[in-house]
Design an enzyme around this catalytic site. Sequence first.
Site, PDB file in Angstrom:
ATOM      1  N   SER A  97       0.313  -1.213   0.067  1.00 30.79           N
ATOM      2  CA  SER A  97      -0.025  -0.218   0.176  1.00 30.79           C
ATOM      3  C   SER A  97       0.758   1.188  -0.623  1.00 30.79           C
ATOM      4  O   SER A  97       1.361   1.366  -0.623  1.00 30.79           O
ATOM      5  CB  SER A  97      -0.675   0.036   1.323  1.00 30.79           C
ATOM      6  OG  SER A  97      -1.643   1.158   1.051  1.00 30.79           O
ATOM      7  N   ASP A 218      -9.597  -6.452  -5.633  1.00 32.94           N
ATOM      8  CA  ASP A 218      -9.056  -5.438  -4.103  1.00 32.94           C
ATOM      9  C   ASP A 218     -10.063  -3.808  -4.525  1.00 32.94           C
ATOM     10  O   ASP A 218     -10.593  -2.832  -4.783  1.00 32.94           O
ATOM     11  CB  ASP A 218      -7.560  -4.777  -4.898  1.00 32.94           C
ATOM     12  CG  ASP A 218      -7.417  -3.920  -3.936  1.00 32.94           C
ATOM     13  OD1 ASP A 218      -8.205  -2.980  -2.613  1.00 32.94           O
ATOM     14  OD2 ASP A 218      -6.315  -3.873  -3.822  1.00 32.94           O
ATOM     15  N   HIS A 247      -7.536  -6.637   0.144  1.00 31.87           N
ATOM     16  CA  HIS A 247      -6.329  -5.497  -0.032  1.00 31.87           C
ATOM     17  C   HIS A 247      -5.239  -5.947   0.634  1.00 31.87           C
ATOM     18  O   HIS A 247      -4.013  -4.930   1.164  1.00 31.87           O
ATOM     19  CB  HIS A 247      -7.070  -4.172   0.435  1.00 31.87           C
ATOM     20  CG  HIS A 247      -5.676  -2.839   0.058  1.00 31.87           C
ATOM     21  ND1 HIS A 247      -5.574  -2.640  -0.950  1.00 31.87           N
ATOM     22  CD2 HIS A 247      -5.708  -1.943   1.054  1.00 31.87           C
ATOM     23  CE1 HIS A 247      -4.493  -1.939  -1.175  1.00 31.87           C
ATOM     24  NE2 HIS A 247      -4.293  -1.498   0.418  1.00 31.87           N
TER      25      HIS A 247
END
Length: 267
Positions: A97, A218, A247
Site C-alpha cells: 500500500s 481489491d 487489500h
Amino acid sequence: MSQHNILEALNVRVVGTGDRILFLAHGFGTDQSAWHLILPYFTQNYRVVLYDLVCAGSVNPDYFDFNRYTTLDPYVDDLLNIVDSLGIQNCAYVGHSVSAMIGIIASIRRPELFSKLILIGFSPRFLNDEDYHGGFEEGEIEKVFSAMEANYEAWVHGFAPLAVGADVPAAVREFSRTLFNMRPDISLFVSRTVFNSDLRGVLGLVRVPTCVIQTAKDVSVPASVAEYLRSHLGGDTTVETLKTEGHLPQLSAPAQLAQFLRRALPR
C-alpha cells in the site's frame, strides 16, 4: 528524528539469519505486526527488517509532526535513514500500500540499495483522471474523510471488512485492531496525504526490477492499475495476481502470498 534514535522510535527489528536482507514495510492502518503470518517463511534464509511507519498506532504519536509529514517524502527519508543506520548496502524490499509508494520514491533516490521491489496493493494514484482509472472520484474520497472525522469507530467497523475483502474474520479483527490503535486525527491526515499523492509522473524513473502483486479483487486498487504499472514502470516489471480477494493478503491469504514472494525474490 536523527539516525541515532530512529531505530528505537520506529520500533525497528531485524530477525532471522542469512546473508540476504529483506525489508517488509507495512501499509496504512497496520503496523509491522501485519507481517506476523509471513515472517516464518523467510527468517531461515533472510535477515528480515521490520519497522513501523511514524503514523502507526504502535509509534509514540509525539513523533508524528503534522508540519513535516505532509507528503510521502519524509516517510522516504525515514526509510533511508533506517537503511543507513543499519549499514545496509543492498536489500530486497516488500512494500504494501503506502509503503509501496514509499519504496518507489526511495528506489529512484537510491537505486543501488535495492535489488528488487515487490509491491503489494500498489497504486500510483487512487483518484480517477481523464485517461486513468484509479478507482475513486474526488467526491467519494471526501465522503470517506467526512465519515472518518464524524465517527472514527463506525468508519473502522465499516471499512475493515471492505478492505480485507475475503471472508476471513480473523483478518478483519486484526486490521480493525491496528486501525483503532491509530490516533483518529493522524489516521485522517495520513489518508489525505495518500489520496492526494500522484506518482504517475515518476514511474518511468524506476530502474530497479519490480514485481507488482495484486489480488483478484481489491476495493482500493482496480485490476487495470497493475497493467498501467506494467507499461509505465521504467525497470523490468512483472505482474502477479493472487487467487484471493482484498487489500491485505498478508492477513487473509499469507501462505499464498508467501509463495508468490518467494518466487519474486532474487535468487
